[in-house]
Design an enzyme around this catalytic site. Structure first.
Site, PDB file in Angstrom:
ATOM      1  N   LYS A 175      23.168  -2.753  10.810  1.00 39.62           N
ATOM      2  CA  LYS A 175      24.527  -3.072   9.946  1.00 39.62           C
ATOM      3  C   LYS A 175      25.724  -2.114  10.511  1.00 39.62           C
ATOM      4  CE  LYS A 175      26.525  -0.951   6.466  1.00 39.62           C
ATOM      5  NZ  LYS A 175      27.965  -1.082   6.941  1.00 39.62           N
TER       6      LYS A 175
ATOM      7  N   GLU B  99      31.762  -1.052   7.996  1.00 34.97           N
ATOM      8  CA  GLU B  99      32.800  -2.119   7.353  1.00 34.97           C
ATOM      9  C   GLU B  99      34.055  -2.309   7.957  1.00 34.97           C
ATOM     10  OE1 GLU B  99      30.870   0.029   5.845  1.00 34.97           O
ATOM     11  OE2 GLU B  99      32.047   1.139   4.151  1.00 34.97           O
TER      12      GLU B  99
ATOM     13  N   SER C  43      28.019  10.187   7.814  1.00 31.94           N
ATOM     14  CA  SER C  43      28.310  11.466   7.271  1.00 31.94           C
ATOM     15  C   SER C  43      27.062  12.176   6.878  1.00 31.94           C
ATOM     16  CB  SER C  43      29.373  11.400   6.045  1.00 31.94           C
ATOM     17  OG  SER C  43      28.846  10.496   5.139  1.00 31.94           O
TER      18      SER C  43
ATOM     19  N   GLU D 278      26.605  13.401   3.674  1.00 33.79           N
ATOM     20  CA  GLU D 278      26.555  13.153   2.322  1.00 33.79           C
ATOM     21  C   GLU D 278      25.508  11.719   2.431  1.00 33.79           C
ATOM     22  OE1 GLU D 278      29.507  13.694   3.659  1.00 33.79           O
ATOM     23  OE2 GLU D 278      29.247  15.782   2.832  1.00 33.79           O
TER      24      GLU D 278
ATOM     25  N   GLY E 298      23.842  10.447   4.829  1.00 36.58           N
ATOM     26  CA  GLY E 298      22.616  10.753   5.392  1.00 36.58           C
ATOM     27  C   GLY E 298      21.468  11.085   4.439  1.00 36.58           C
TER      28      GLY E 298
ATOM     29  N   GLU F  58      21.809  10.989  12.500  1.00 31.83           N
ATOM     30  CA  GLU F  58      22.751  12.048  13.440  1.00 31.83           C
ATOM     31  C   GLU F  58      23.836  12.077  12.693  1.00 31.83           C
ATOM     32  OE1 GLU F  58      25.514  12.829  15.068  1.00 31.83           O
ATOM     33  OE2 GLU F  58      25.678  11.183  16.395  1.00 31.83           O
TER      34      GLU F  58
ATOM     35  N   CYS G  95      31.539  13.552  15.655  1.00 29.35           N
ATOM     36  CA  CYS G  95      30.688  14.499  15.130  1.00 29.35           C
ATOM     37  C   CYS G  95      30.509  15.654  15.931  1.00 29.35           C
ATOM     38  CB  CYS G  95      29.256  13.991  14.826  1.00 29.35           C
ATOM     39  SG  CYS G  95      28.597  13.298  16.149  1.00 29.35           S
TER      40      CYS G  95
ATOM     41  N   GLU H 266      34.070  19.738   7.667  1.00 27.17           N
ATOM     42  CA  GLU H 266      34.253  18.799   8.873  1.00 27.17           C
ATOM     43  C   GLU H 266      35.588  17.975   8.501  1.00 27.17           C
ATOM     44  OE1 GLU H 266      31.516  15.586   9.277  1.00 27.17           O
ATOM     45  OE2 GLU H 266      31.676  15.833  11.453  1.00 27.17           O
TER      46      GLU H 266
HETATM   47  P1  ADP Z   1      32.277   7.958   6.766  1.00 26.14           P
HETATM   48  O1  ADP Z   1      32.168   8.899   5.492  1.00 26.14           O
HETATM   49  O2  ADP Z   1      32.753   8.670   7.749  1.00 26.14           O
HETATM   50  O3  ADP Z   1      33.105   6.689   6.678  1.00 26.14           O
HETATM   51  P2  ADP Z   1      29.969   7.120   6.390  1.00 26.14           P
HETATM   52  O4  ADP Z   1      28.752   7.858   6.659  1.00 26.14           O
HETATM   53  O5  ADP Z   1      30.351   6.622   4.746  1.00 26.14           O
HETATM   54  O6  ADP Z   1      30.864   7.522   7.113  1.00 26.14           O
HETATM   55  O7  ADP Z   1      29.412   5.451   7.102  1.00 26.14           O
HETATM   56  C1  ADP Z   1      28.640   5.322   8.184  1.00 26.14           C
HETATM   57  C2  ADP Z   1      27.873   4.068   8.011  1.00 26.14           C
HETATM   58  O8  ADP Z   1      27.052   4.401   6.502  1.00 26.14           O
HETATM   59  C3  ADP Z   1      28.621   2.976   7.565  1.00 26.14           C
HETATM   60  O9  ADP Z   1      28.039   1.670   8.237  1.00 26.14           O
HETATM   61  C4  ADP Z   1      28.696   2.664   6.236  1.00 26.14           C
HETATM   62  O10 ADP Z   1      28.708   1.358   5.570  1.00 26.14           O
HETATM   63  C5  ADP Z   1      27.153   3.244   5.721  1.00 26.14           C
HETATM   64  N1  ADP Z   1      27.118   3.635   4.425  1.00 26.14           N
HETATM   65  C6  ADP Z   1      27.739   4.127   3.572  1.00 26.14           C
HETATM   66  N2  ADP Z   1      27.219   4.315   2.324  1.00 26.14           N
HETATM   67  C7  ADP Z   1      25.899   4.154   2.478  1.00 26.14           C
HETATM   68  C8  ADP Z   1      25.080   4.009   1.744  1.00 26.14           C
HETATM   69  N3  ADP Z   1      24.919   4.386   0.439  1.00 26.14           N
HETATM   70  N4  ADP Z   1      23.589   3.802   2.107  1.00 26.14           N
HETATM   71  C9  ADP Z   1      23.446   3.255   3.136  1.00 26.14           C
HETATM   72  N5  ADP Z   1      24.632   3.223   4.261  1.00 26.14           N
HETATM   73  C10 ADP Z   1      25.713   3.717   3.918  1.00 26.14           C
END
Ligand code: ADP
Length: 511
Positions: free
Chosen positions: A204, A207, A258, A260, A262, A280, A314, A411
């Site tokens: 995936k 977006e 991020s 969170e 993760g 990561e 990162c 961060e």
């Molecule tokens: P940022 O906060 O820097 O935008 P994210 O960690 O939110 O980065 O996004 C990194 C990836 O994780 C993207 O592909 C995003 O769509 C995906 N993502 C965001 N929220 C979730 C979730 N709850 N479960 C799985 N994947 C997610």
């Protein structure tokens, strides 16, 4: 002529301007659908979503939006491709390697187009996309192509009536959730070792930046990978991403993003089928600049580390501790060096600094810069947006930063360099390690004994000595503490994409 001082690997700086690669004119984006079983699908829900050019705010194109049902279809395809009698499962390992090399050659053939798409979708300068993201992707594919027929177990001596051996087998169906800051490179860091070890994948992309991943779908088919080995589901995190993390049919998930999110992914993995997880995540990376260092080198390397990719790394050099004797001079030279950065249209080869990815990230960075000003850090350079109604932020330098300030702890993921002063080695090691993160760190000194002793004391997965962002596909990358679990790249990544099976024979005819 404008300086191209912030290209990370400096490749562009070595080439005469007239020979530099040029972006491709893109009339229409070709691949905008969901890629399953080597075919293009519309979404089950019928929904689409736009991807925007962060430099202009314009919509580049609409894409099919994958959700849980589309992930289910992708997992079914990946499962069928993984059956014992499937073409992929029966394929000779060296043939898997050849497919990865073929894919690398196709990425190289389309390098300008892919770098243009990456630049349009992320806002990163075209030359940086061409030389870092694309070159790095090609190297990663070749590197793991080379490993495919060298992944093997051991024969283990035990009690003489037994013969024991280990087999390194694929884990099965691997999910990959990709961030928007290095969309293609982070995809390759997961795809290449997963395929080298014989897994099938469901990817995936973020977006915000789905375009290059989908182009790779077309190259997967062209290279000749069997249907279902690679599936790509563009969509949102809370829908398609969450469906991957909690899917009962997925055996492993690899995530970059991020801290969170993760945590959410690890929780979803634990609550579903305990799938393997590699993460990561974020960083608040300390750089330690001792008074005996090559000062100009330290200034330039750290600045690349802080501002590269608009600070959206990162690995960003975000806590710079400078020994008190050279502190003033370090700040002065950092300001001088920052003036060489060229902000502008990412497709212009002169540009070294583009926009932030989106309004949400832009707002978060501006808010943190304001907190720095309020909490008493000294603003030395930049400090706000470029113009109105744009996502461009000035490279920003704060000095007199204190460890308790928000900009010292959180961060920022934006172009903000925070400079602290320190006196002694012992003090700075304690302060550098005083963080929930532990991704990378850097030490600048001409005393190699000190460099080695400090590198041993730092709680980070990587320590760079007299350099920054010195990434190599052959060396492992990952974090201590809340910066992640597991390692990507190098031989170490193979362990993250294989299961070890012990096979024990009982001999009835022993000596
Ligand atoms: P940022 O906060 O820097 O935008 P994210 O960690 O939110 O980065 O996004 C990194 C990836 O994780 C993207 O592909 C995003 O769509 C995906 N993502 C965001 N929220 C979730 C979730 N709850 N479960 C799985 N994947 C997610």
């Amino acid at each position: 002529m404008a300086q191209r001082g912030t290209t990370r690997n400096g490749e562009a700086d070595k080439i005469p301007a007239s020979d530099l690669p040029q972006p491709v004119k893109i009339q229409r984006v070709r691949y905008t659908k969901i890629f399953i079983n080597n075919e293009w699908h519309t979404s089950v829900s019928g929904r689409t979503f736009p991807t925007l050019n962060p430099a202009t705010g314009d919509t580049i194109c609409e894409l099919q939006e994958a959700d849980k049902e589309d992930v289910d279809k992708a997992v079914a395809a990946a499962k069928a491709a993984m059956q014992l009698d499937s073409a992929w499962r029966k394929m000779e390992p060296s043939r898997r390697g050849r497919l990865l090399h073929k894919l690398a050659d196709l990425v190289e053939r389309d390098q300008k187009l892919l770098a243009t798409l990456e630049s349009l979708d992320t806002g990163k300068p075209f030359l940086q996309a061409f030389f870092t993201d694309l070159e790095g992707s090609i190297k990663t594919l070749h590197y793991y192509g080379g490993w495919a027929d060298k992944i093997h177990g051991k024969s283990v001596p035990v009690d003489e009536t037994f013969v024991c051996l280990t087999r390194h087998e694929p884990i099965g169906i691997c999910g990959a959730i990709i961030p928007w800051n290095f969309p293609l490179l982070m995809l390759m860091w997961k795809l290449a070792p997963a395929l080298s070890c014989g897994n099938t994948v469901v990817i995936k992309p973020a977006e915000q930046t789905p375009l290059t991943a989908l182009h790779i779908g077309s190259l997967i088919k062209e290279a000749g990978f069997p249907a279902g080995v690679v599936n790509i589901v563009p969509g949102f995190g809370s829908t398609a991403g969450a469906a991957i993390a909690s899917h009962e049919g997925i055996d492993k998930v690899a995530f970059t993003g991020s801290t969170e999110v993760g945590q959410l992914i690890k929780e979803a993995a634990a609550k579903s089928n305990l799938k393997r997880v590699t993460l990561e995540l974020g960083g608040k990376n300390p750089c330690i600049v001792f008074a005996d260092c090559d000062l100009q080198l330290a200034v330039e390397e750290i600045q690349k580390g802080a501002f590269y990719n608009q600070g959206q790394c990162c690995t960003a050099a975000s806590r710079v501790f400078v020994q008190d004797r050279i502190y003033e001079e370090f700040v002065r030279r950092s300001i001088e060096n920052a003036k060489k950065i060229v902000i502008g249209d990412p497709l212009d080869p002169q540009t070294t600094h583009g926009p932030q990815i989106d309004q949400q990230q832009f707002g978060k960075i501006i808010e943190l810069i304001e907190s720095g000003k309020k909490e008493g850090a000294k603003l030395e350079y930049g400090g706000g947006a470029v113009g109105e109604n744009s996502l461009f932020i000035q490279p920003t330098i704060f000095s007199d930063v204190k460890d308790s300030m928000r900009i010292a702890k959180e961060e920022i993921f934006g172009p903000v360099l925070c400079i602290f002063s320190f006196k002694s080695k012992q003090e700075v090691i304690e302060r550098a390690n005083n963080s929930q993160y532990g991704l990378v760190s850097a030490v600048f000194t001409t005393n190699m004994d000190r460099a080695l002793s400090v590198s041993g004391a730092l709680e980070t997965g990587t320590v760079w000595i007299n350099c920054y962002n010195a990434m190599h596909v052959q060396t492992p990358f990952g974090g201590y503490k809340m910066s992640g679990n597991g390692r990507e790249l190098g031989e170490y990544a193979l362990a993250e994409y294989s299961e070890v099976k012990t096979v024990t024979f009982k001999m009835n005819d022993s000596m």
